[in-house]
Write a protein that holds these residues in place. Structure first.
Motif, short mmCIF file in Angstrom:
data_model
loop_
_atom_site.label_atom_id
_atom_site.label_comp_id
_atom_site.label_asym_id
_atom_site.label_seq_id
_atom_site.Cartn_x
_atom_site.Cartn_y
_atom_site.Cartn_z
N LYS A 46 -7.13 -2.48 26.79
CA LYS A 46 -6.46 -3.61 26.15
C LYS A 46 -7.24 -4.12 24.94
CE LYS A 46 -6.20 -7.51 28.62
NZ LYS A 46 -6.08 -8.38 29.82
N ASN A 47 -8.51 -3.77 24.88
CA ASN A 47 -9.31 -4.20 23.73
C ASN A 47 -9.29 -3.21 22.56
OD1 ASN A 47 -10.57 -6.82 24.20
ND2 ASN A 47 -11.31 -5.83 26.06
N LEU A 48 -8.63 -2.09 22.75
CA LEU A 48 -8.64 -1.06 21.71
C LEU A 48 -8.21 -1.56 20.32
CD1 LEU A 48 -7.36 2.31 23.23
CD2 LEU A 48 -9.57 1.81 22.23
N PRO A 49 -7.13 -2.34 20.19
CA PRO A 49 -6.70 -2.71 18.84
C PRO A 49 -7.71 -3.59 18.12
CG PRO A 49 -5.07 -3.38 20.48
CD PRO A 49 -6.26 -2.88 21.22
N LEU A 50 -8.57 -4.26 18.88
CA LEU A 50 -9.47 -5.22 18.24
C LEU A 50 -10.71 -4.55 17.65
CD1 LEU A 50 -9.11 -8.00 20.92
CD2 LEU A 50 -7.93 -7.79 18.74
N PHE A 51 -10.85 -3.28 17.90
CA PHE A 51 -12.00 -2.55 17.34
C PHE A 51 -11.51 -1.29 16.68
CE2 PHE A 51 -13.35 -5.13 20.85
CZ PHE A 51 -14.38 -5.85 20.28
N GLY A 52 -11.07 -1.45 15.44
CA GLY A 52 -10.43 -0.32 14.75
C GLY A 52 -11.38 0.49 13.91
N GLY A 53 -12.66 0.18 13.95
CA GLY A 53 -13.62 0.97 13.18
C GLY A 53 -13.69 0.58 11.71
N GLU A 54 -13.04 -0.58 11.36
CA GLU A 54 -13.08 -0.99 9.96
C GLU A 54 -14.51 -1.35 9.56
OE1 GLU A 54 -10.92 -2.27 12.11
OE2 GLU A 54 -8.96 -2.64 11.19
N SER A 58 -12.33 -8.17 8.96
CA SER A 58 -10.98 -8.74 8.94
C SER A 58 -10.31 -8.72 10.32
CB SER A 58 -10.10 -8.00 7.95
OG SER A 58 -9.97 -6.66 8.35
N SER A 59 -10.64 -7.72 11.10
CA SER A 59 -9.91 -7.61 12.37
C SER A 59 -10.48 -8.51 13.44
CB SER A 59 -9.94 -6.16 12.86
OG SER A 59 -11.27 -5.82 13.18
N THR A 60 -11.66 -9.05 13.20
CA THR A 60 -12.25 -9.84 14.27
C THR A 60 -12.41 -11.30 13.90
OG1 THR A 60 -14.38 -9.07 13.49
CG2 THR A 60 -13.49 -7.98 15.42
#
Lengths: 68, 749
Positions: A46-54, A58-60
């Protein structure tokens, strides 16, 4: 007319019954799975989308300081 | 009070332990943001275009003169342009924008091929342009949401394959072992849309941009609404659920409420949705068992749909203070709520007693617009407002404008939907109202139309409000883009996947016995199982109708159309008459009183495509044959108000001027005979002569009614078709046999 159509198909009643059986068996299996699935695995999934490797934050960060 | 944001997230699980000897490095790579931006711009551009066309056709219903008096701008031709523009251009590009952004990040890799991305982008825009040109020209199959003719169908297939290739290529190169739930929704979308499009587009070309459906009558209707319903499911719903599962956690900065629920949501949704199509055909000539199946599964759909909605809304628990301030979250909340409303209303509409009132009325129009404007529209806007500052490395130009957009859009939805619900109830009840003498209270259909015209104005105003909000968004996004610079290639880092044989992690080795975790890792298996899930539903729904020939009881007196009637029917298709007129008298006393004998499955066996329609802006036409003299139709097409004062139907004066095109008549007969339409051998050679002979007869009869018209005008063919409609079963069997014999004899000479 409906009666004629129904008579024309041999054993037509079986179709809705098959459909119910297939679905419910599948659904029961699915329910059983989600009850026994590993908690840690669910947590990481469920946490996958929050760590996109950017390469940036911006994502956090919650973008709440935007101007009016 | 400002509450400090506490992310409820934790770092991802530690990387799998690696066996000695395997050196693991971190890859640096770049996400392709440009393709995301391009699809974003396309969704905005086509969104404005599609909504503008929607506003125009809304006012066409209130004021017929807005049809502008040309064939290319009449409601019948432009309405499909609106639906196609909104579904395939606005939402389609919105899907690709969201997928291309989220897929790269969820897979921690760049899209598989920049070239495929570009082909996909420009190819899809070409499909849209083809629709923009062909639909106003009247080049249409008439099947709702599948109106585009066969060359464009092929182009769609090719571009869809390119999209799939690019998507699976990206998944294959991923640096994340497991596929997040959003990707499952994308895979299901890709596969199911492919199956739906191919099965429903089975048609045989007659000429360039003209084809006949491979299915006839009841079968065609069943396939079409299996497609139509699932186009809503797998084009407007599942990909957007994927976007919800990705962008909502991103915007709220917290993970989805329940991952377990999302698993149930996914499988039960894709499994059940596919069965529910026949609820579009309740009380029609579709076999009763298929109707019942559709109802049962439609009711069952509430469970997964609401599971998804609840999952979305509960993701925001603890952050509702942010929803008050952040337009992105506001749009998302309304979108998810609209999804919940529409998916509750859909099953309710599939109940036969509710459907009896709602079907063919504006209630259905309200229902789909709650979905389109609320769910698809607002989620697209949320994603755009969230993405644009990130793509351009800046901040949103104006949050205030975005908030204004939100309120304009919300008001627009209310102004649109409420009058349409009102109109739907009103018309549905007026159609069924009997007086004390047991006669129809409103025997003139036009009365029921004029009653709801004020609602059409209000609906148009709702559309203007909604569109004006979108224009504010365009301004806001342009200013945002100008204040920053596009980060075409966004740098990212991630560890490559450890080959499975080198890991000793039990979960990765799949030694813990959880089949779903196994499937989450394998896109091919996921694809196969998702296809199996939808195939079972589709097969059980359709196979009996396909295999058992006697499933549709034949009626001896039902004969194929004459060559002239066939040409007339193609004119009816070209002008999009089925957008406003049904050809399906349902077995209600209120309908048999109004129109005549209810429609039988066997009456449509030569109808390729079927023309049952889905909305009665005007009355049903299935029993219109022989109801009025030829002159009535002639005058009515020239100026509808001359025959029906106050009518909102646009005039069709060009039918009185334009010549019938007989250049493909022989080919049409040839194609139809391939489908076992019993035209006598060699009929194609004499078809045009036969048509001209029948046309001369109609012209002579019109002359008796003091109307001078050349027999080669299109109006003559259309009259021939309209006068034939629904008349076959009125012929008694002996007469039918005699006339068939004489027809055959005449044709063979």
């Amino acid at each position: 007319m409906d009666k004629n159509v129904l008579r024309a198909i041999a054993g037509v009643e079986i179709y809705p019954i098959i459909s119910f059986v297939i679905f419910f068996l599948f659904f029961l299996g699915l329910l059983a799975y989600v009850f026994v699935v590993n908690r840690q695995h669910v947590h990481s999934m469920k946490n996958l989308p929050l760590f996109g490797g950017e390469d940036e934050t911006s994502s956090t960060t919650f973008n709440s300081n935007l101007p009016c | 009070m400002e509450v400090e944001q506490k992310p409820l997230t934790t770092a991802p699980a530690a990387p799998p332990q690696v066996v000695p000897g395997f050196v693991k490095t971190v890859d640096t790579f770049f996400y392709d943001n440009k393709i995301v931006r391009d699809f974003g711009m396309a969704t905005v551009f086509w969104g404005v275009a599609g909504m503008l066309i929607g506003v125009i056709i809304a006012f066409q219903l209130a004021r017929p003169e807005v049809n502008m008096g040309t064939p290319y701008t009449t409601f019948g031709r432009v309405r499909p342009l609106h639906t196609n523009a909104v579904i395939f251009a606005f939402v389609g590009n919105g899907i690709f924008m969201g997928v291309y952004y989220s897929l790269q990040r969820l897979c921690k890799t760049r899209m598989y091929s920049d070239v495929l991305s570009k082909i996909h982008f420009w190819g899809w825009q070409l499909v849209i342009l083809s629709a923009l040109v062909s639909l106003p020209l009247g080049l249409t199959t008439s099947k709702e949401y599948a109106e585009l003719e066969w060359p464009i169908d092929i182009l769609i297939t090719v571009i869809w394959v390119v999209f799939g290739w690019n998507m699976f290529g990206t998944i294959a190169r991923r640096r994340e072992r497991h596929l997040y739930v959003a990707i499952w929704f994308y895979i299901a979308t890709l596969l199911t849309v492919a199956v739906l499009h191919i099965v429903n587009s089975m048609e045989v070309p007659v000429s360039f941009m003209k084809s006949y459906s491979a299915y006839a009558g009841v079968q065609d209707a069943l396939v079409q609404w299996w497609y139509g319903h699932n186009a809503v499911a797998f084009f407007l719903t599942t990909p957007y659920l994927g976007l919800m599962y990705y962008f909502l956690p991103k915007a709220a900065n917290r993970p989805v409420y329940s991952y377990r629920l999302s698993i149930i949501h996914f499988w039960s949704l894709i499994f059940i949705y596919i069965w529910a199509g026949p609820h579009h055909l309740l009380y029609t000539a579709l076999p009763d068992w298929a109707q019942s199946l559709g109802v049962v599964f439609s009711i069952m759909l509430i469970a997964p749909s609401w599971g998804g909605m609840i999952n979305g809304l509960l993701t925001l628990r603890g952050t509702w203070d942010k929803v008050r301030e952040e337009p992105v979250l506001k749009f998302m909340v309304v979108a998810i709520t609209a999804y919940g409303m529409a998916t509750f209303e859909g099953p309710m509409l599939s109940l036969k007693n509710v459907n009896a009132i709602a079907h063919f009325t504006d209630w259905i129009v309200a229902h789909v617009h709650v979905g389109a404007l609320g769910w698809n529209g607002f989620l697209t806007f949320a994603v755009l407002y969230w993405l644009w500052p990130r793509l351009y490395k800046t901040e949103l130009y104006s949050k205030k404008l975005a908030n204004t957009h939100f309120w304009l859009g919300t008001l627009g939805i209310l102004f649109y939907a409420l009058p349409m619900y009102w109109a739907g109830f009103t018309q549905g009840l007026m159609w069924k109202q009997f007086n004390n003498e047991g006669l129809l209270q409103y025997p003139n259909f036009l009365e029921t139309v004029l009653q709801i015209v004020p609602m059409y104005y209000l609906r148009g105003i709702g559309g203007v409000l909604y569109l004006s909000g979108v224009l504010l968004m365009v301004f806001n996004l342009v200013k945002t883009a100008k204040s920053g610079q596009l980060l075409s290639n966004e740098k990212a880092q991630a560890a490559p996947l450890t080959p499975l044989y080198l890991t000793n992690n039990a979960a990765d080795q799949h030694t813990d016995g959880y089949w779903h975790r196994w499937i989450e890792r394998r896109p091919t298996q996921m694809a196969i199982w998702a296809t199996v899930a939808i195939a079972i539903g589709g097969a059980i729904e359709m196979i009996p109708t396909f295999l058992v020939k006697s499933n549709v009881p034949t009626i001896a007196s039902v004969k194929p159309y004459t060559a002239l009637e066939l040409e007339g029917r193609d004119i009816y298709i070209r002008e999009g008459c089925s957008n406003c007129h049904t050809q399906m008298v349902r077995p209600f006393r209120s309908e048999t009183e109004r129109y005549g004998e209810y429609s039988k499955a066997g009456e449509f066996v030569y109808d390729r495509p079927f023309l049952w329609g889905s909305k009665r802006t005007g009355p049903d036409l299935h029993r219109v044959g022989q109801k009025y003299p030829h002159s009535w139709h002639y005058n009515h097409m020239m100026d509808p108000t001359s025959m029906s004062p106050g009518s909102i139907m646009p005039p069709y004066p060009w039918l009185l001027e334009d010549d019938i095109d007989y250049s493909h008549t022989a080919d049409k007969i040839r194609v139809l005979r391939k489908f076992d339409t019993p035209y006598p051998a060699g009929f194609e050679d004499v078809a045009v002569a036969d048509a001209r002979k029948q046309a001369d007869g109609i012209a002579r009869e019109l002359k008796k009614e003091e109307i001078e018209v050349k027999s080669d005008k299109e109006i003559v063919a259309l009259i021939a078709y309209l006068q034939r409609l629904g008349t076959d079963i009125k012929v008694n069997p002996q007469q039918a046999a005699a006339s068939a014999q004489s027809n055959a004899a005449e044709i063979s000479h």
